[in-house]
Motif scaffolding. Sequence first.
Motif, PDB file in Angstrom:
ATOM      1  N   ARG A  14       0.838  -1.212   0.000  1.00 56.77           N
ATOM      2  CA  ARG A  14       0.000   0.000   0.000  1.00 56.77           C
ATOM      3  C   ARG A  14       0.872   1.262   0.000  1.00 56.77           C
ATOM      4  O   ARG A  14       0.622   2.209  -0.748  1.00 56.77           O
ATOM      5  N   ASP A  26      -6.008   7.790   1.598  1.00 63.63           N
ATOM      6  CA  ASP A  26      -7.401   7.339   1.678  1.00 63.63           C
ATOM      7  C   ASP A  26      -7.752   6.410   0.520  1.00 63.63           C
ATOM      8  O   ASP A  26      -8.421   5.394   0.703  1.00 63.63           O
ATOM      9  N   ARG A  27      -7.311   6.778  -0.667  1.00 66.45           N
ATOM     10  CA  ARG A  27      -7.609   5.949  -1.842  1.00 66.45           C
ATOM     11  C   ARG A  27      -6.969   4.575  -1.715  1.00 66.45           C
ATOM     12  O   ARG A  27      -7.605   3.549  -1.956  1.00 66.45           O
ATOM     13  N   ALA A  29      -6.021   3.067   0.995  1.00 66.95           N
ATOM     14  CA  ALA A  29      -6.609   2.336   2.124  1.00 66.95           C
ATOM     15  C   ALA A  29      -7.871   1.583   1.709  1.00 66.95           C
ATOM     16  O   ALA A  29      -8.226   0.577   2.332  1.00 66.95           O
ATOM     17  N   GLU A  30      -8.524   2.033   0.657  1.00 70.09           N
ATOM     18  CA  GLU A  30      -9.744   1.381   0.183  1.00 70.09           C
ATOM     19  C   GLU A  30      -9.477   0.183  -0.721  1.00 70.09           C
ATOM     20  O   GLU A  30     -10.397  -0.556  -1.061  1.00 70.09           O
ATOM     21  N   PHE A  31      -8.223  -0.030  -1.128  1.00 65.59           N
ATOM     22  CA  PHE A  31      -7.894  -1.156  -1.997  1.00 65.59           C
ATOM     23  C   PHE A  31      -8.205  -2.468  -1.288  1.00 65.59           C
ATOM     24  O   PHE A  31      -7.840  -2.667  -0.135  1.00 65.59           O
ATOM     25  N   ARG A  32      -8.855  -3.354  -1.999  1.00 65.23           N
ATOM     26  CA  ARG A  32      -9.144  -4.706  -1.528  1.00 65.23           C
ATOM     27  C   ARG A  32      -8.427  -5.683  -2.442  1.00 65.23           C
ATOM     28  O   ARG A  32      -7.889  -5.308  -3.475  1.00 65.23           O
ATOM     29  N   THR A  35      -9.224  -5.295  -6.080  1.00 63.86           N
ATOM     30  CA  THR A  35      -9.082  -3.980  -6.709  1.00 63.86           C
ATOM     31  C   THR A  35      -8.129  -4.091  -7.897  1.00 63.86           C
ATOM     32  O   THR A  35      -6.971  -4.481  -7.732  1.00 63.86           O
TER      33      THR A  35
END
Length: 90
Positions: A14, A26-27, A29-32, A35
Amino acid sequence: MQPDGSLQVEDTVRAVLRDVLGLSADRVAEFRADTPLFGALPELDSLAVAGVLTELEDRLGILIEDDEVDGEMLESFGALTRFAAAKALG
């Protein structure tokens, strides 16, 4: 259950994506796991791929051989994280 060290590897991936690609915390941190990366992130072009891989080598203390680099490992956040974890922990 995650293997020992895999969360640290994920955090490193990350951080590398954030730093090399100039993405917001923030962007990233949203990775799964699912993604999409290469082809989905305009910031991740072929030149940026080299920067990401070099930075992963430096931060994780690994060596990534040219023949290990393919589209599959860059397809998603999960694929890149699994690859990095296998190199760093395996």
